[in-house]
Design a protein around this motif. Structure first.
Motif, PDB file in Angstrom:
ATOM      1  N   TRP A   1     -20.555 -11.312 -16.582  1.00 58.13           N
ATOM      2  CA  TRP A   1     -21.613 -11.739 -15.674  1.00 58.13           C
ATOM      3  C   TRP A   1     -22.157 -10.521 -14.928  1.00 58.13           C
ATOM      4  O   TRP A   1     -21.388  -9.674 -14.461  1.00 58.13           O
ATOM      5  CB  TRP A   1     -21.085 -12.758 -14.669  1.00 58.13           C
ATOM      6  N   TYR A   2     -23.477 -10.480 -14.814  1.00 60.83           N
ATOM      7  CA  TYR A   2     -24.172  -9.440 -14.066  1.00 60.83           C
ATOM      8  C   TYR A   2     -25.145 -10.141 -13.126  1.00 60.83           C
ATOM      9  O   TYR A   2     -25.485 -11.301 -13.335  1.00 60.83           O
ATOM     10  CB  TYR A   2     -24.939  -8.518 -15.022  1.00 60.83           C
ATOM     11  N   ARG A   3     -25.558  -9.425 -12.095  1.00 57.00           N
ATOM     12  CA  ARG A   3     -26.521 -10.042 -11.193  1.00 57.00           C
ATOM     13  C   ARG A   3     -27.559  -9.027 -10.733  1.00 57.00           C
ATOM     14  O   ARG A   3     -27.294  -7.828 -10.693  1.00 57.00           O
ATOM     15  CB  ARG A   3     -25.819 -10.653  -9.980  1.00 57.00           C
TER      16      ARG A   3
ATOM     17  N   GLU B   1     -27.011 -20.141 -19.883  1.00 60.34           N
ATOM     18  CA  GLU B   1     -26.273 -20.228 -18.623  1.00 60.34           C
ATOM     19  C   GLU B   1     -26.611 -21.530 -17.911  1.00 60.34           C
ATOM     20  O   GLU B   1     -27.702 -22.084 -18.084  1.00 60.34           O
ATOM     21  CB  GLU B   1     -26.638 -19.070 -17.696  1.00 60.34           C
TER      22      GLU B   1
ATOM     23  N   ARG C   1     -29.624  -4.248 -11.691  1.00 61.61           N
ATOM     24  CA  ARG C   1     -28.669  -5.226 -12.205  1.00 61.61           C
ATOM     25  C   ARG C   1     -27.269  -4.618 -12.124  1.00 61.61           C
ATOM     26  O   ARG C   1     -27.026  -3.526 -12.637  1.00 61.61           O
ATOM     27  CB  ARG C   1     -29.004  -5.608 -13.639  1.00 61.61           C
TER      28      ARG C   1
ATOM     29  N   VAL D   1     -20.810  -7.919 -12.321  1.00 59.28           N
ATOM     30  CA  VAL D   1     -20.052  -8.760 -11.401  1.00 59.28           C
ATOM     31  C   VAL D   1     -18.621  -8.905 -11.895  1.00 59.28           C
ATOM     32  O   VAL D   1     -17.670  -8.653 -11.162  1.00 59.28           O
ATOM     33  CB  VAL D   1     -20.702 -10.147 -11.262  1.00 59.28           C
TER      34      VAL D   1
ATOM     35  N   GLY E   1     -26.193 -22.599 -11.662  1.00 64.79           N
ATOM     36  CA  GLY E   1     -26.750 -21.986 -10.469  1.00 64.79           C
ATOM     37  C   GLY E   1     -27.316 -23.026  -9.522  1.00 64.79           C
ATOM     38  O   GLY E   1     -27.384 -24.209  -9.837  1.00 64.79           O
TER      39      GLY E   1
ATOM     40  N   CYS F   1     -25.704 -13.711 -17.991  1.00 67.17           N
ATOM     41  CA  CYS F   1     -24.549 -13.667 -18.880  1.00 67.17           C
ATOM     42  C   CYS F   1     -24.799 -12.621 -19.965  1.00 67.17           C
ATOM     43  O   CYS F   1     -25.929 -12.483 -20.461  1.00 67.17           O
ATOM     44  CB  CYS F   1     -24.357 -15.043 -19.516  1.00 67.17           C
TER      45      CYS F   1
ATOM     46  N   ASP G   1     -24.773 -12.608  -1.830  1.00 64.74           N
ATOM     47  CA  ASP G   1     -24.520 -12.954  -3.232  1.00 64.74           C
ATOM     48  C   ASP G   1     -25.762 -13.554  -3.892  1.00 64.74           C
ATOM     49  O   ASP G   1     -25.756 -13.811  -5.102  1.00 64.74           O
ATOM     50  CB  ASP G   1     -23.378 -13.965  -3.337  1.00 64.74           C
TER      51      ASP G   1
ATOM     52  N   TYR H   1     -28.183 -14.462 -11.805  1.00 66.40           N
ATOM     53  CA  TYR H   1     -26.947 -14.119 -12.505  1.00 66.40           C
ATOM     54  C   TYR H   1     -27.194 -14.227 -14.006  1.00 66.40           C
ATOM     55  O   TYR H   1     -27.649 -15.266 -14.496  1.00 66.40           O
ATOM     56  CB  TYR H   1     -25.823 -15.037 -12.068  1.00 66.40           C
TER      57      TYR H   1
END
Length: 121
Positions: free
Chosen positions: A36-38, A6, A45, A48, A9, A95, A89, A93
């Protein structure tokens, strides 16, 4: 082996934008969904946004209208355009990709190392 890397950011002020990228490489016969997760501090987690190989997308309610996921199948890459960013936000993040490493193999889930997104108020 499959690697997800990734990038993109960083630190941005509220209302600003960032674009994340994630590229899959290694032993790849095919890729199904990517996403995508965050994970925020002290939180679980969360999904997204996800995108299938046919470019069908799904978004979490908290990003609808602000984030856009896209995919370049030729490059095994997905992107996340994040607009109108809010302090909530802020998160790491990650992947994710569902990969078939070779013909007739099952799909496996792989994760990137994560990229920090910080939104200041």
């Amino acid at each position: 082996q499959v690697q997800l890397v990734e990038s993109g950011g960083g630190l941005v002020q509220a209302g600003g934008s960032l674009r994340l990228s994630c590229t899959a490489s290694g032993s790849i016969f095919g890729i199904d969904a990517m996403g995508w997760y965050r994970q925020g501090p002290g939180k679980q987690r969360d999904m997204v946004a996800t995108i299938t190989s046919g470019s069908r997308t799904d978004y979490a309610d908290f990003v609808k209208g602000r984030f856009t996921i896209s995919r370049d199948n030729a490059k095994n890459t997905i992107y996340l355009q994040m607009n109108s960013l809010k302090p909530e936000d802020t998160a790491v993040y990650y992947c994710n990709a569902r990969v078939r490493p070779r013909i007739h193999a099952t799909f496996y889930d792989y994760w990137g190392q994560g990229t920090q997104v910080t939104v200041s108020s």
